[in-house]
Design an enzyme around this catalytic site. Structure first.
Site, PDB file in Angstrom:
ATOM      1  NE  ARG A  51      -4.281  -1.448   0.219  1.00  0.00           N
ATOM      2  CZ  ARG A  51      -4.450  -2.512  -0.563  1.00  0.00           C
ATOM      3  NH1 ARG A  51      -3.502  -2.850  -1.431  1.00  0.00           N
ATOM      4  NH2 ARG A  51      -5.555  -3.230  -0.500  1.00  0.00           N
ATOM      5  CG  HIS A 111      -3.256  -0.917  -6.700  1.00  0.00           C
ATOM      6  ND1 HIS A 111      -3.628  -0.266  -5.567  1.00  0.00           N
ATOM      7  CD2 HIS A 111      -3.316  -2.242  -6.388  1.00  0.00           C
ATOM      8  CE1 HIS A 111      -3.907  -1.140  -4.609  1.00  0.00           C
ATOM      9  NE2 HIS A 111      -3.719  -2.354  -5.098  1.00  0.00           N
TER      10      HIS A 111
HETATM   11  P1  NAP Z   1      -1.532 -11.736   4.917  1.00  0.00           P
HETATM   12  O1  NAP Z   1      -1.650 -13.146   4.489  1.00  0.00           O
HETATM   13  O2  NAP Z   1      -2.444 -11.231   5.978  1.00  0.00           O
HETATM   14  O3  NAP Z   1      -0.013 -11.502   5.376  1.00  0.00           O
HETATM   15  C1  NAP Z   1       0.392 -10.374   6.060  1.00  0.00           C
HETATM   16  C2  NAP Z   1       1.811 -10.579   6.564  1.00  0.00           C
HETATM   17  O4  NAP Z   1       2.281  -9.356   7.134  1.00  0.00           O
HETATM   18  C3  NAP Z   1       1.905 -11.653   7.663  1.00  0.00           C
HETATM   19  O5  NAP Z   1       3.061 -12.418   7.505  1.00  0.00           O
HETATM   20  C4  NAP Z   1       1.995 -10.825   8.939  1.00  0.00           C
HETATM   21  O6  NAP Z   1       2.699 -11.453  10.000  1.00  0.00           O
HETATM   22  C5  NAP Z   1       2.778  -9.629   8.440  1.00  0.00           C
HETATM   23  N1  NAP Z   1       2.588  -8.471   9.319  1.00  0.00           N
HETATM   24  C6  NAP Z   1       1.436  -7.789   9.567  1.00  0.00           C
HETATM   25  N2  NAP Z   1       1.655  -6.810  10.458  1.00  0.00           N
HETATM   26  C7  NAP Z   1       2.965  -6.867  10.776  1.00  0.00           C
HETATM   27  C8  NAP Z   1       3.799  -6.125  11.650  1.00  0.00           C
HETATM   28  N3  NAP Z   1       3.320  -5.110  12.402  1.00  0.00           N
HETATM   29  N4  NAP Z   1       5.103  -6.464  11.742  1.00  0.00           N
HETATM   30  C9  NAP Z   1       5.595  -7.506  11.017  1.00  0.00           C
HETATM   31  N5  NAP Z   1       4.854  -8.243  10.164  1.00  0.00           N
HETATM   32  C10 NAP Z   1       3.562  -7.932  10.058  1.00  0.00           C
HETATM   33  O7  NAP Z   1      -1.723 -10.760   3.669  1.00  0.00           O
HETATM   34  P2  NAP Z   1      -1.476 -11.070   2.114  1.00  0.00           P
HETATM   35  O8  NAP Z   1      -2.629 -11.771   1.525  1.00  0.00           O
HETATM   36  O9  NAP Z   1      -0.127 -11.671   1.961  1.00  0.00           O
HETATM   37  O10 NAP Z   1      -1.493  -9.568   1.521  1.00  0.00           O
HETATM   38  C11 NAP Z   1      -0.584  -8.587   1.990  1.00  0.00           C
HETATM   39  C12 NAP Z   1      -0.973  -7.216   1.477  1.00  0.00           C
HETATM   40  O11 NAP Z   1      -0.694  -7.100   0.083  1.00  0.00           O
HETATM   41  C13 NAP Z   1      -2.476  -6.884   1.540  1.00  0.00           C
HETATM   42  O12 NAP Z   1      -2.845  -6.466   2.845  1.00  0.00           O
HETATM   43  C14 NAP Z   1      -2.619  -5.782   0.513  1.00  0.00           C
HETATM   44  O13 NAP Z   1      -2.470  -4.509   1.118  1.00  0.00           O
HETATM   45  C15 NAP Z   1      -1.444  -6.023  -0.446  1.00  0.00           C
HETATM   46  N6  NAP Z   1      -1.921  -6.393  -1.794  1.00  0.00           N
HETATM   47  C16 NAP Z   1      -1.556  -5.619  -2.853  1.00  0.00           C
HETATM   48  C17 NAP Z   1      -1.962  -5.970  -4.126  1.00  0.00           C
HETATM   49  C18 NAP Z   1      -1.556  -5.151  -5.319  1.00  0.00           C
HETATM   50  O14 NAP Z   1      -2.067  -5.386  -6.423  1.00  0.00           O
HETATM   51  N7  NAP Z   1      -0.650  -4.222  -5.197  1.00  0.00           N
HETATM   52  C19 NAP Z   1      -2.745  -7.108  -4.325  1.00  0.00           C
HETATM   53  C20 NAP Z   1      -3.093  -7.867  -3.216  1.00  0.00           C
HETATM   54  C21 NAP Z   1      -2.674  -7.512  -1.949  1.00  0.00           C
HETATM   55  P3  NAP Z   1       2.128 -12.797  10.685  1.00  0.00           P
HETATM   56  O15 NAP Z   1       2.306 -13.873   9.627  1.00  0.00           O
HETATM   57  O16 NAP Z   1       3.018 -13.012  11.833  1.00  0.00           O
HETATM   58  O17 NAP Z   1       0.696 -12.534  11.009  1.00  0.00           O
HETATM   59  C1  GLV Z   2      -5.362  -5.216  -3.869  1.00  0.00           C
HETATM   60  O1  GLV Z   2      -4.631  -4.307  -3.649  1.00  0.00           O
HETATM   61  C2  GLV Z   2      -5.887  -6.061  -2.849  1.00  0.00           C
HETATM   62  O2  GLV Z   2      -5.767  -5.729  -1.663  1.00  0.00           O
HETATM   63  O3  GLV Z   2      -6.467  -7.095  -3.207  1.00  0.00           O
END
Ligand code: NAP
Ligand code: GLV
Length: 309
Positions: A221, A269
């Site tokens: 983000r 994005h």
């Molecule tokens: P997820 O499965 O919830 O993984 C989040 C990770 O971040 C986990 O490993 C978590 O640790 C870690 N984390 C959260 N808070 C933290 C902190 N304070 N300190 C250290 N580590 C922390 O999420 P995801 O599905 O991988 O997605 C991640 C993010 O990608 C989304 O929230 C979204 O904003 C972004 N995204 C972007 C796009 C795009 O097109 N650009 C698309 C999809 C998603 P733990 O494992 O210990 O809980």
């Molecule tokens: C895209 O940024 C998502 O959070 O799925």
């Protein structure tokens, strides 16, 4: 059972058709103000007015992975909020990040610039061991990305909130692990959710801890990055460049310094897009499970409002 769809910036009809096919017998409606309450909501960036009048919800399904925008709204208390759990995103994210890492490591932008000038030129090969990659966030997307990078023999570290053990990835966790993680990374990939704890984490103090000549890939983000700190560190040379897919304001406003910066690559994005068919199948399966009595602790992707992801 009534399911209401409320997604701004999304063509509704294919989603409505998909949900009708996946949930035969359910009433699937496009939300408009004044509609009667539904059991389940499928949403992306809905207005506050939507939640104010949806008083009978049993589940809210976000058609994205990140829930930072949703959590800024007043959501109905006690109703599970479920985000997409991969649904075709992790492979796209792995493609995007590996592409960005390799493009930088192999200096492909410089070769392209040379070719545009008609130059047949060689550059000294870079050594892989000089380009360790750090992945911030080892969740659904971060783990897939870290694993994909190890397939190219990069030295990969990861950082998360809780401790992890991942094959081939040096894992750090918590605030105590952050400085060592950064000091071990030259290419930094951000895949954290945006929460009060992670907002502004990509700031001067932290980016300065990366190995000199660092490269930033932000696919999480825009709120993670302090824009002026990135510009200052590119100017000083501590950072060699950045690939940015997300921004504090989207679309990135015309005239923003990032647009014309020679060391910044911009994408709109798009690193991991929501795939409609996979998402409909995942959401429909979870709705059916809830209808058959599954409690939210049995479902993947349920958001913990205290953690913010
Ligand atoms: P997820 O499965 O919830 O993984 C989040 C990770 O971040 C986990 O490993 C978590 O640790 C870690 N984390 C959260 N808070 C933290 C902190 N304070 N300190 C250290 N580590 C922390 O999420 P995801 O599905 O991988 O997605 C991640 C993010 O990608 C989304 O929230 C979204 O904003 C972004 N995204 C972007 C796009 C795009 O097109 N650009 C698309 C999809 C998603 P733990 O494992 O210990 O809980
Ligand atoms: C895209 O940024 C998502 O959070 O799925």
């Amino acid at each position: 059972m009534r399911v209401v769809f409320c997604c701004t910036d999304t063509k509704a009809q294919p989603w409505l058709d998909g949900l009708r096919a996946a949930l035969p017998g359910a009433e699937i409606a496009l939300w408009s103000p004044g509609e009667h309450p539904a059991d389940y909501a499928v949403v992306w960036a809905p207005p506050q007015a939507f939640f104010d009048e949806q008083t009978g919800l049993k589940g809210i399904f976000n058609i994205g992975a990140g829930v930072d925008a949703l959590l800024k709204l007043r959501l109905p208390a006690g109703v599970p909020l479920v985000r997409l759990d991969d649904a075709g995103m992790s492979v796209q994210m792995a493609e995007f990040v590996c592409h960005a890492v390799i493009r930088h490591f192999r200096a492909f932008d410089a070769y392209q610039a040379d070719a545009a000038k008609g130059l047949w030129s060689y550059r000294k090969p870079r050594l892989r061991q000089d380009y360790p990659v750090g992945v911030m966030g080892l969740g659904v997307l971060g783990q897939r990305v870290a694993k994909a990078l190890t397939q190219f023999d990069f030295s990969v570290s990861g950082w998360s909130r809780s401790a992890k053990l991942l094959d081939g990835v040096r894992c750090f966790h918590g605030q105590d692990g952050l400085d060592d993680f950064l000091a071990a990374s030259r290419i930094l990939v951000c895949l954290l959710p945006l929460t009060p704890e992670t907002e502004g984490l990509l700031r001067r103090e932290n980016l300065s801890r990366l190995l000199p000549g660092a490269y930033l890939i932000n696919v999480a983000r825009g709120g993670h990055l302090v824009d002026d700190d990135l510009l200052a560190l590119l100017e000083s040379g501590h950072l060699e460049g950045a690939s940015l897919d997300v921004f504090r304001q989207e679309p990135l406003p015309a005239g923003h310094a990032f647009w014309q910066h020679p060391k910044i690559t911009i994408t709109p994005h798009t690193s991991a897009r929501t795939m409609r068919e996979e998402s409909v199948a995942q959401i429909a399966a979870k709705i059916l499970a809830m209808q058959h009595g599954a409690t939210s602790d049995r479902l993947a992707g349920v958001v913990d409002p205290k953690k913010g992801y």
